[in-house]
Design a protein around this motif. Structure first.
Motif, PDB file in Angstrom:
ATOM      1  N   VAL A  72      47.737  72.503   5.348  1.00  0.00           N
ATOM      2  CA  VAL A  72      47.703  72.255   6.796  1.00  0.00           C
ATOM      3  C   VAL A  72      47.626  73.580   7.549  1.00  0.00           C
ATOM      4  O   VAL A  72      46.868  73.714   8.510  1.00  0.00           O
ATOM      5  CB  VAL A  72      48.926  71.423   7.251  1.00  0.00           C
ATOM      6  N   TYR A  73      48.379  74.570   7.118  1.00  0.00           N
ATOM      7  CA  TYR A  73      48.361  75.881   7.761  1.00  0.00           C
ATOM      8  C   TYR A  73      46.964  76.508   7.683  1.00  0.00           C
ATOM      9  O   TYR A  73      46.432  77.002   8.683  1.00  0.00           O
ATOM     10  CB  TYR A  73      49.399  76.797   7.115  1.00  0.00           C
ATOM     11  N   LEU A  74      46.374  76.489   6.491  1.00  0.00           N
ATOM     12  CA  LEU A  74      45.045  77.072   6.318  1.00  0.00           C
ATOM     13  C   LEU A  74      43.975  76.280   7.078  1.00  0.00           C
ATOM     14  O   LEU A  74      43.101  76.861   7.727  1.00  0.00           O
ATOM     15  CB  LEU A  74      44.691  77.143   4.831  1.00  0.00           C
ATOM     16  N   ALA A  75      44.053  74.966   7.002  1.00  0.00           N
ATOM     17  CA  ALA A  75      43.067  74.141   7.691  1.00  0.00           C
ATOM     18  C   ALA A  75      43.185  74.280   9.201  1.00  0.00           C
ATOM     19  O   ALA A  75      42.173  74.283   9.907  1.00  0.00           O
ATOM     20  CB  ALA A  75      43.232  72.680   7.284  1.00  0.00           C
ATOM     21  N   ASP A  76      44.397  74.418   9.711  1.00  0.00           N
ATOM     22  CA  ASP A  76      44.582  74.587  11.145  1.00  0.00           C
ATOM     23  C   ASP A  76      43.964  75.895  11.612  1.00  0.00           C
ATOM     24  O   ASP A  76      43.350  75.945  12.674  1.00  0.00           O
ATOM     25  CB  ASP A  76      46.068  74.525  11.500  1.00  0.00           C
TER      26      ASP A  76
END
Length: 87
Positions: A72-76
């Motif tokens: 989620v952190y990377l995709a955000d």
């Protein structure tokens, strides 16, 4: 994997996606449906990674949630760059 295992992984993946989103600090720019899809991916990936080390369900769950938070952190970060929004 049997069909019941796949259905269970999908349901757990939805929950893991939500937990992963809660762990990441700040406001996320991802739509909720994308977070849930990423949670399903993290459930499968985290379960696969954890299977190398343990079969204890709570440790597998912890690994899955941590993988979901990382995804989620990377995709955000990628999503906010592509949409032109800033953090």
């Amino acid at each position: 994997m049997e069909i019941t295992g796949i259905i269970t992984a999908l349901i757990v993946g939805l929950i893991i996606g939500a937990l992963g989103r809660l762990i990441v600090p700040g406001k996320q720019h991802l739509p909720i449906w994308l977070t849930l899809v990423l949670g399903i991916v993290a459930a499968f990936l985290g379960g696969w990674i954890a299977s190398f080390f343990t079969t204890a369900w709570f440790l597998v769950l912890i690994v899955q949630v941590l993988v979901a938070a990382a995804i989620v952190y990377l995709a955000d970060g990628m999503y906010s760059k592509n949409t032109g929004k800033t953090a």
